[in-house]
Design a protein around this motif. Structure first.
Motif, PDB file in Angstrom:
ATOM      1  N   HIS A  63       0.825  -1.210   0.000  1.00 36.95           N
ATOM      2  CA  HIS A  63       0.000   0.000   0.000  1.00 36.95           C
ATOM      3  C   HIS A  63       0.863   1.265   0.000  1.00 36.95           C
ATOM      4  N   ALA A  64       1.974   1.229   0.739  1.00 38.52           N
ATOM      5  CA  ALA A  64       2.862   2.394   0.780  1.00 38.52           C
ATOM      6  C   ALA A  64       3.472   2.656  -0.594  1.00 38.52           C
ATOM      7  N   LEU A  65       3.861   1.601  -1.291  1.00 34.81           N
ATOM      8  CA  LEU A  65       4.445   1.746  -2.622  1.00 34.81           C
ATOM      9  C   LEU A  65       3.436   2.351  -3.603  1.00 34.81           C
ATOM     10  N   LEU A  66       2.209   1.844  -3.548  1.00 36.42           N
ATOM     11  CA  LEU A  66       1.176   2.363  -4.448  1.00 36.42           C
ATOM     12  C   LEU A  66       0.827   3.817  -4.121  1.00 36.42           C
ATOM     13  N   GLN A  67       0.817   4.141  -2.829  1.00 30.81           N
ATOM     14  CA  GLN A  67       0.522   5.519  -2.433  1.00 30.81           C
ATOM     15  C   GLN A  67       1.604   6.460  -2.946  1.00 30.81           C
ATOM     16  N   TRP A  68       2.876   6.050  -2.797  1.00 24.00           N
ATOM     17  CA  TRP A  68       3.962   6.877  -3.316  1.00 24.00           C
ATOM     18  C   TRP A  68       3.859   7.026  -4.829  1.00 24.00           C
ATOM     19  N   ALA A  69       3.598   5.933  -5.556  1.00 24.35           N
ATOM     20  CA  ALA A  69       3.530   5.982  -7.015  1.00 24.35           C
ATOM     21  C   ALA A  69       2.427   6.931  -7.479  1.00 24.35           C
ATOM     22  N   GLY A  70       1.281   6.873  -6.801  1.00 24.98           N
ATOM     23  CA  GLY A  70       0.194   7.761  -7.172  1.00 24.98           C
ATOM     24  C   GLY A  70       0.532   9.218  -6.943  1.00 24.98           C
ATOM     25  N   ALA A  71       1.171   9.498  -5.807  1.00 24.32           N
ATOM     26  CA  ALA A  71       1.518  10.884  -5.485  1.00 24.32           C
ATOM     27  C   ALA A  71       2.634  11.408  -6.376  1.00 24.32           C
ATOM     28  N   ALA A  72       3.578  10.547  -6.722  1.00 20.46           N
ATOM     29  CA  ALA A  72       4.738  10.965  -7.514  1.00 20.46           C
ATOM     30  C   ALA A  72       4.491  10.875  -9.010  1.00 20.46           C
ATOM     31  N   GLY A  73       3.363  10.291  -9.431  1.00 21.13           N
ATOM     32  CA  GLY A  73       3.134  10.079 -10.853  1.00 21.13           C
ATOM     33  C   GLY A  73       4.103   9.077 -11.434  1.00 21.13           C
ATOM     34  N   ALA A  74       4.510   8.103 -10.614  1.00 20.58           N
ATOM     35  CA  ALA A  74       5.493   7.101 -11.039  1.00 20.58           C
ATOM     36  C   ALA A  74       4.792   5.826 -11.472  1.00 20.58           C
ATOM     37  N   TRP A  75       5.522   5.004 -12.207  1.00 20.35           N
ATOM     38  CA  TRP A  75       5.035   3.700 -12.628  1.00 20.35           C
ATOM     39  C   TRP A  75       5.689   2.616 -11.785  1.00 20.35           C
ATOM     40  N   VAL A  76       5.000   1.489 -11.619  1.00 18.65           N
ATOM     41  CA  VAL A  76       5.524   0.346 -10.866  1.00 18.65           C
ATOM     42  C   VAL A  76       5.516  -0.874 -11.787  1.00 18.65           C
ATOM     43  N   LEU A  77       6.688  -1.493 -11.950  1.00 16.39           N
ATOM     44  CA  LEU A  77       6.791  -2.741 -12.695  1.00 16.39           C
ATOM     45  C   LEU A  77       6.734  -3.890 -11.694  1.00 16.39           C
ATOM     46  N   GLU A  78       5.698  -4.718 -11.798  1.00 15.82           N
ATOM     47  CA  GLU A  78       5.520  -5.862 -10.901  1.00 15.82           C
ATOM     48  C   GLU A  78       5.925  -7.134 -11.638  1.00 15.82           C
ATOM     49  N   ASP A  79       7.059  -7.701 -11.256  1.00 17.83           N
ATOM     50  CA  ASP A  79       7.565  -8.921 -11.882  1.00 17.83           C
ATOM     51  C   ASP A  79       7.115 -10.118 -11.048  1.00 17.83           C
ATOM     52  N   ASP A  80       6.139 -10.852 -11.562  1.00 18.87           N
ATOM     53  CA  ASP A  80       5.565 -11.995 -10.843  1.00 18.87           C
ATOM     54  C   ASP A  80       6.045 -13.278 -11.514  1.00 18.87           C
ATOM     55  N   TYR A  81       7.338 -13.570 -11.339  1.00 17.14           N
ATOM     56  CA  TYR A  81       8.003 -14.525 -12.214  1.00 17.14           C
ATOM     57  C   TYR A  81       7.778 -15.998 -11.872  1.00 17.14           C
ATOM     58  N   ASP A  82       7.429 -16.343 -10.640  1.00 20.30           N
ATOM     59  CA  ASP A  82       7.232 -17.780 -10.358  1.00 20.30           C
ATOM     60  C   ASP A  82       6.235 -18.035  -9.227  1.00 20.30           C
ATOM     61  N   THR A  83       5.245 -17.170  -9.094  1.00 20.31           N
ATOM     62  CA  THR A  83       4.292 -17.304  -7.994  1.00 20.31           C
ATOM     63  C   THR A  83       3.408 -18.536  -8.123  1.00 20.31           C
ATOM     64  N   GLU A  84       3.380 -19.151  -9.319  1.00 19.82           N
ATOM     65  CA  GLU A  84       2.564 -20.370  -9.485  1.00 19.82           C
ATOM     66  C   GLU A  84       3.048 -21.496  -8.595  1.00 19.82           C
ATOM     67  N   PHE A  85       4.321 -21.463  -8.229  1.00 15.88           N
ATOM     68  CA  PHE A  85       4.887 -22.552  -7.434  1.00 15.88           C
ATOM     69  C   PHE A  85       4.987 -22.119  -5.966  1.00 15.88           C
ATOM     70  N   ARG A  86       3.862 -22.185  -5.296  1.00 21.04           N
ATOM     71  CA  ARG A  86       3.767 -21.796  -3.887  1.00 21.04           C
ATOM     72  C   ARG A  86       3.458 -23.045  -3.072  1.00 21.04           C
ATOM     73  N   TYR A  87       4.203 -23.236  -1.977  1.00 20.67           N
ATOM     74  CA  TYR A  87       4.134 -24.479  -1.219  1.00 20.67           C
ATOM     75  C   TYR A  87       3.451 -24.344   0.136  1.00 20.67           C
ATOM     76  N   ALA A  88       3.269 -23.127   0.617  1.00 23.31           N
ATOM     77  CA  ALA A  88       2.672 -22.949   1.943  1.00 23.31           C
ATOM     78  C   ALA A  88       1.902 -21.635   1.985  1.00 23.31           C
ATOM     79  N   GLY A  89       0.684 -21.682   2.523  1.00 18.85           N
ATOM     80  CA  GLY A  89      -0.108 -20.470   2.707  1.00 18.85           C
ATOM     81  C   GLY A  89      -0.638 -19.909   1.399  1.00 18.85           C
ATOM     82  N   ARG A  90      -1.445 -18.885   1.510  1.00 20.65           N
ATOM     83  CA  ARG A  90      -2.012 -18.217   0.351  1.00 20.65           C
ATOM     84  C   ARG A  90      -1.183 -16.977   0.012  1.00 20.65           C
ATOM     85  N   PRO A  91      -0.995 -16.696  -1.269  1.00 22.83           N
ATOM     86  CA  PRO A  91      -0.231 -15.504  -1.633  1.00 22.83           C
ATOM     87  C   PRO A  91      -1.005 -14.231  -1.315  1.00 22.83           C
ATOM     88  N   MET A  92      -0.276 -13.163  -1.081  1.00 22.89           N
ATOM     89  CA  MET A  92      -0.913 -11.858  -0.901  1.00 22.89           C
ATOM     90  C   MET A  92      -1.456 -11.372  -2.244  1.00 22.89           C
TER      91      MET A  92
END
Length: 507
Positions: free
Chosen positions: A291-320
């Motif tokens: 949330h802090a990252l998104l708040q900063w990006a919105g205020a600064a007019g910045a872009w965020v690159l989200e690299d979700d490279y291997d989240t399919e292989f999760r072994y414990a718990g639910r991902p955020m």
């Protein structure tokens, strides 16, 4: 708002030219005609968007272009002003069909110079990575259902009527094969909670291709980029090649330290993060930091690159939730790849883009690489739609969990005197911490001479010390292969104790 009402900013939604390009040209006309005077403060991008009934991203893109051309000047904490010194010549008026990538692709001729930054890729990107223990981020390609893939390919070829042949054997769509984009939109909606359609998807030759093109489109020379430290070398290389300045932002147990980023580069234009599993250390970005990252990006007019490279292989718990799923202002670009889910040689990745960026990326894609091979895209689409991708990922998740357990047990039994390792909840590799006096880079060098591949975290670190950490991959290796690799590592550590192999670096 009185200033906005007095300007002739007509936007034609029926025109082929993108809205941000139309707004750019209207503002240039107002500035050069004197309706907007040098030093005059412009209303906020939000006010502009409200009056014109367009997205704020449309106005941000237009402003960014005007700033890069020298028509506007941003003043941190104050606003955006008409430049006191305007460009000497007004740019030529564009035709009805605009190619945003002509400017966005970042002066491609620059890359022809022998001393250009793009000619100096880091060694970690250049070498062909072999599937030998303990190569990280490499799938179990020997377990890929090749016969099933071949059967689908044969069926696809048999069904090639003249219409299908024209679509798959002729010129391709720079945005990507539409059935594949539809399948990806459904996949990320179910697996990561993203809200998007096929319109928001662009197909690339792997995630690094998308990262590089994003840097060319979104950055101008001299702008700063938040990069995780230690972090993915591809973003450092691509930002530098685009003429931007990578700023190393440290990570801790909650991921990238947003507060530190705001202190080091509050005006950064772009932030690259791997929130589901930080590369290379493996922690998950906390919800508070997201949330802090998104708040900063919105205020600064910045872009965020989200690299979700291997989240399919999760072994414990639910991902955020993915950052893209939390984004309410259209600041996040989500990148995924089939290199981990299927196999690296496929060279297919994708981006989920905000509406305001789709046209620019598609046009830039038409310049840089034209399009990805259509037959491979059609095969992946069929593989997904027939349910084979979901089945394959489930099988690999179970296999990788077993292989991780085996490697951790082997380290505990054989190497605990020299290293300790903790399990990872996601991905294909673990992080091991070496005992005092041991250098990760020296261990990796000795291992390479014996036919192993270990990644020392120090080669991905910039302003932090990490020579005591190494990465060990497990996903691609059988128990016999891991046993052999662990025996070799044990011999290396014993030799280091005896002084036969250097234990630590010179400095």
């Amino acid at each position: 708002m009185r200033l906005l009402d007095s300007l002739a900013l007509h936007i034609d939604r029926a025109a082929e030219a993108p809205l941000h390009r139309q707004l750019y040209h209207r503002l240039v006309e107002e500035i050069t005609a004197g309706a907007l005077r040098p030093g005059e403060k412009l209303p906020s991008t939000r006010d502009f968007a409200g009056l014109l009934e367009v997205s704020r991203n449309t106005v941000v893109l237009a402003f960014d272009h005007l700033i890069s051309e020298g028509y506007l000047e941003p003043v941190t904490g104050s606003g955006t002003y008409v430049s006191w010194e305007l460009p000497e010549q007004r740019p030529a008026k564009a035709s009805a069909r605009i190619n945003p990538a002509i400017e966005a692709a970042g002066h491609l001729s620059r890359s022809m110079a022998p001393d250009s930054a793009i000619t100096h890729a880091p060694p970690t990107l250049r070498h062909m990575r072999r599937p030998v223990p303990f190569r990280a981020n490499f799938p179990a390609v020997e377990m890929f259902p090749v016969r099933q893939w071949a059967s689908l390919a044969a069926s696809l070829y048999r069904e090639l009527d003249p219409d299908a042949a024209g679509a798959l054997l002729g010129e391709g769509d720079p945005q990507g094969y539409e059935p594949l984009r539809i399948a990806i939109a459904e996949h990320v909606a179910l697996s990561r909670g993203l809200t998007c359609t096929a319109h928001n998807i662009v197909i690339f030759a792997g995630a690094q291709h998308a990262v590089d093109l994003a840097c060319r489109i979104l950055l101008t020379p001299g702008e700063r980029v938040w990069c995780e430290d230690p972090g993915y070398d591809g973003i450092y290389a691509s930002a530098t090649a685009a003429g931007a300045i990578p700023v190393a932002i440290p990570v801790d147990e909650e991921g990238i330290v947003v507060e530190r980023g705001m202190a080091l580069a509050p005006d950064a234009r772009l932030a690259y993060v791997s929130p589901s599993k930080q590369f290379p250390l493996g922690m998950e970005l906390s919800l508070e930091r997201r949330h802090a990252l998104l708040q900063w990006a919105g205020a600064a007019g910045a872009w965020v690159l989200e690299d979700d490279y291997d989240t399919e292989f999760r072994y414990a718990g639910r991902p955020m939730p993915a950052l893209h799923a939390l984004d309410r202002e259209g600041r996040v670009l989500y990148f995924g790849t089939f290199s981990k889910m299927l196999f690296p040689g496929l060279r297919l990745g994708f981006a989920v883009l905000p509406d305001a960026l789709v046209e620019a990326f598609v046009s830039a894609r038409a310049i840089v690489g034209r399009y990805s091979p259509m037959l491979e895209q059609a095969l992946v689409a069929r593989f997904m739609n027939d349910g084979h991708l979901a089945t394959h990922v489930r099988r690999m998740r179970r296999l990788y969990a077993r292989r991780q357990d085996y490697l951790l047990q082997g380290i505990e039994r054989r190497l605990s005197r020299w290293m300790t390792a903790a399990p990872t909840n996601t991905g294909m590799e673990i992080i091991a911490s070496l005992s005092a006096g041991l250098s990760g880079q020296r261990v990796a060098e000795a291992a390479a001479r014996r036919g192993l591949e270990i990644l020392p975290i120090a080669v991905l670190a910039h302003d932090v010390q990490a020579d005591h950490l190494v990465t060990l991959g497990f996903s691609a290796f059988s128990e016999d292969q891991m046993d052999e690799g662990l025996d070799i590592l044990r011999d290396i550590f014993v030799e280091m104790e005896r002084g036969e192999t250097p234990m630590a670096g010179a400095g």
